[in-house]
Enzyme design. Sequence first.
Site, mmCIF file in Angstrom:
data_model
loop_
_atom_site.group_PDB
_atom_site.id
_atom_site.type_symbol
_atom_site.label_atom_id
_atom_site.label_comp_id
_atom_site.label_asym_id
_atom_site.label_seq_id
_atom_site.Cartn_x
_atom_site.Cartn_y
_atom_site.Cartn_z
ATOM 1 N N ASN A 35 9.746 -1.955 -10.838
ATOM 2 C CA ASN A 35 10.109 -2.808 -9.979
ATOM 3 C C ASN A 35 8.795 -3.255 -9.095
ATOM 4 O O ASN A 35 7.749 -3.518 -9.551
ATOM 5 C CB ASN A 35 11.400 -2.886 -9.225
ATOM 6 C CG ASN A 35 11.655 -1.693 -8.406
ATOM 7 O OD1 ASN A 35 11.558 -0.506 -8.827
ATOM 8 N ND2 ASN A 35 11.977 -1.753 -7.211
ATOM 9 N N ASP A 36 8.892 -3.253 -7.760
ATOM 10 C CA ASP A 36 7.801 -3.591 -6.703
ATOM 11 C C ASP A 36 6.547 -3.404 -7.024
ATOM 12 O O ASP A 36 6.089 -2.109 -7.462
ATOM 13 C CB ASP A 36 8.267 -3.126 -5.418
ATOM 14 C CG ASP A 36 9.673 -3.319 -4.968
ATOM 15 O OD1 ASP A 36 10.444 -3.814 -5.679
ATOM 16 O OD2 ASP A 36 10.064 -2.873 -3.838
ATOM 17 N N GLN A 52 6.632 0.542 -8.683
ATOM 18 C CA GLN A 52 8.057 1.390 -8.797
ATOM 19 C C GLN A 52 8.273 1.650 -10.192
ATOM 20 O O GLN A 52 8.422 0.539 -10.816
ATOM 21 C CB GLN A 52 9.025 0.657 -8.072
ATOM 22 C CG GLN A 52 9.113 0.286 -6.438
ATOM 23 C CD GLN A 52 9.069 1.666 -5.855
ATOM 24 O OE1 GLN A 52 10.465 1.844 -5.443
ATOM 25 N NE2 GLN A 52 8.210 2.459 -5.334
ATOM 26 N N ARG A 155 13.201 0.798 5.502
ATOM 27 C CA ARG A 155 12.211 1.151 4.551
ATOM 28 C C ARG A 155 11.087 0.026 4.137
ATOM 29 O O ARG A 155 11.171 -1.301 4.712
ATOM 30 C CB ARG A 155 12.968 1.400 3.207
ATOM 31 C CG ARG A 155 13.651 0.125 2.637
ATOM 32 C CD ARG A 155 14.318 0.319 1.215
ATOM 33 N NE ARG A 155 15.157 -0.911 0.830
ATOM 34 C CZ ARG A 155 16.544 -0.904 0.946
ATOM 35 N NH1 ARG A 155 17.075 0.066 1.709
ATOM 36 N NH2 ARG A 155 17.123 -1.824 0.369
ATOM 37 N N GLU A 219 13.391 -6.680 3.309
ATOM 38 C CA GLU A 219 12.627 -5.564 2.387
ATOM 39 C C GLU A 219 11.398 -6.159 2.298
ATOM 40 O O GLU A 219 10.574 -7.388 2.441
ATOM 41 C CB GLU A 219 13.269 -5.511 1.095
ATOM 42 C CG GLU A 219 14.706 -5.161 0.836
ATOM 43 C CD GLU A 219 14.958 -4.826 -0.410
ATOM 44 O OE1 GLU A 219 15.562 -3.760 -0.623
ATOM 45 O OE2 GLU A 219 15.258 -5.933 -1.378
HETATM 46 N N1 DQQ Z 1 12.580 -1.793 -4.007
HETATM 47 C C1 DQQ Z 1 12.232 -0.592 -3.347
HETATM 48 C C2 DQQ Z 1 12.442 -0.446 -2.094
HETATM 49 C C3 DQQ Z 1 12.467 -2.080 -1.641
HETATM 50 C C4 DQQ Z 1 13.055 -2.572 -2.842
HETATM 51 C C5 DQQ Z 1 12.713 0.535 -4.032
HETATM 52 C C6 DQQ Z 1 12.747 -3.900 -3.003
HETATM 53 O O1 DQQ Z 1 11.774 0.285 -1.436
HETATM 54 O O2 DQQ Z 1 13.187 -2.252 -0.454
HETATM 55 O O3 DQQ Z 1 12.570 0.586 -5.383
HETATM 56 O O4 DQQ Z 1 12.984 -4.224 -4.537
#
Ligand code: DQQ
Length: 500
Positions: A35-36, A52, A155, A219
């Site tokens: 992901n991110d 991620q 976060r 986020e």
């Molecule tokens: N993905 C992360 C978080 C964030 C979110 C967790 C956004 O830190 O807020 O994998 O996609």
Amino acid sequence: MTLDQSLSGTDLAALAERDPQRPRFHFTSPGGWLNDPNGMSHWNGRHHLFYQYNPYAPVHHRIHWGHATSTDLVHWTDEPVALTPGDEGPDADGCWSGVLVDDGGVPTLVYSGRHGERELPCVATGSPDLNTWAKDPANPVIAAPPAGLDVTAFRDHCVWREGDRWRQLIGSGVRGQGGVALLYESADLREWSYVGPLLSGDASDGRPGDVLWTGTMWECVDLFRVEGTDALVFSAWDDGVTHHPLYWTGRYEGDAFTPTALHRLDYGQRYFYAPQSTRDAAGRRIMFGWLQEGRPEQACVAAGWSGVMSLPRLVTLGADGGLHQQPVPEVAALRRDHQRPDVTPAPGGTWTPVPGAGGDQFDLELTVRLEPGASLLLSVRETPDRSERTVLELTRAEDPSAPATMLLHRERSSLDPTADTEPRYGEVPLQPDGRIDLRVLADHSALETFANGRPLTSRIYPTRSDALGIAVAAGAGAHIDAFDAWRMADIWSAPRPLWP
Ligand code: DQQ
């Protein structure tokens, strides 16, 4: 296969490689979940992209930090996994999103450690090659969200040097109020004092589903300056309902951000999510975002992978005061077999095939001119019988001063009834003469379009191997002044281990 059936790492990567929906010139993880984008930076002549990552399965669970490097932002080398959740401690349930900063020559990560249901800021320092990371024994470096604030989450980090101190934004939300970017300050990246909210949203202003709703939590906050304008980017989130990227333009001064306007960052909504940007060695603002999947989790598990990184985008200031985005020029290095098809749309809006262009991996550049009231439609990934197709429709209003609209019809993108086929729309500022510079990059299931610098990112899942055609249809007053097409080369050749 079910979610709890685990595959060996080799099987997962090999499975992912066989999936026809898997992009070939976008960055993907070797297999499993991505992901991110995180820790984007430039060190000793190399670009670093962390992300991620769950190398065990294509599901969001116990997130690690994957890592890849590049000298040209286009071809990537997988590097060892940078962060692994601890056996215990503040990141035992995941190393969530964060950034990389240069602390007097020491590469330092600031990230969100997840333990149970909460996240807290953690720090790790790296070896000079950024391949080995040591977590700070003092983690978490902030023990709790600010006292007295009833936060919904706490976060994700944006960290920068200002004079002789560090400043940091942490994404959050205040229950009953809305999203917020919380400002902190530190001399050493370890001891932080809370300054206050840099900017707060108002969740009662709009509703879930509204394209400009700022959500209940922000986020991945990201603050930067482009050509004298400050932008505060955030991913507006609300449990299970909303996730889309927005930004405020305005002025960051002292301890506050004074907004002037709220904008959509990408008309694809959740298909370009949780972006992060960096300033590269040449001073350019480069942004990546996460292209989420539009097919169900079970389909991703069966495919062995989930999640695509956008192409790197160059972010500049548009003539209308909003951000202008386009793929970095380096992406053009992947272009092959240049075609200049002679495209003269048939009168009366009849569909006209574009010979010599198309495929499932291409880059198109069109110069389109629309007179007031005119429309142009571009169909890509279409089968000969047109049962599968994805159509981008550009329309200019009768009012010559109004922006044009772009509408991405995905209703027939896939014959797979489980794929998301909701349309997407946005507004396009016109250039003089009603001109629109259109760029369309298709890479199997990833589709990125840019119209006068306004992006609409999407995912499409054609089921048929002959969904390769391109066609146009134009009403009176729509002109195609130039049409250039290229096949795009693969960026991956060798098999990629899940644990490089
Ligand atoms: N993905 C992360 C978080 C964030 C979110 C967790 C956004 O830190 O807020 O994998 O996609």
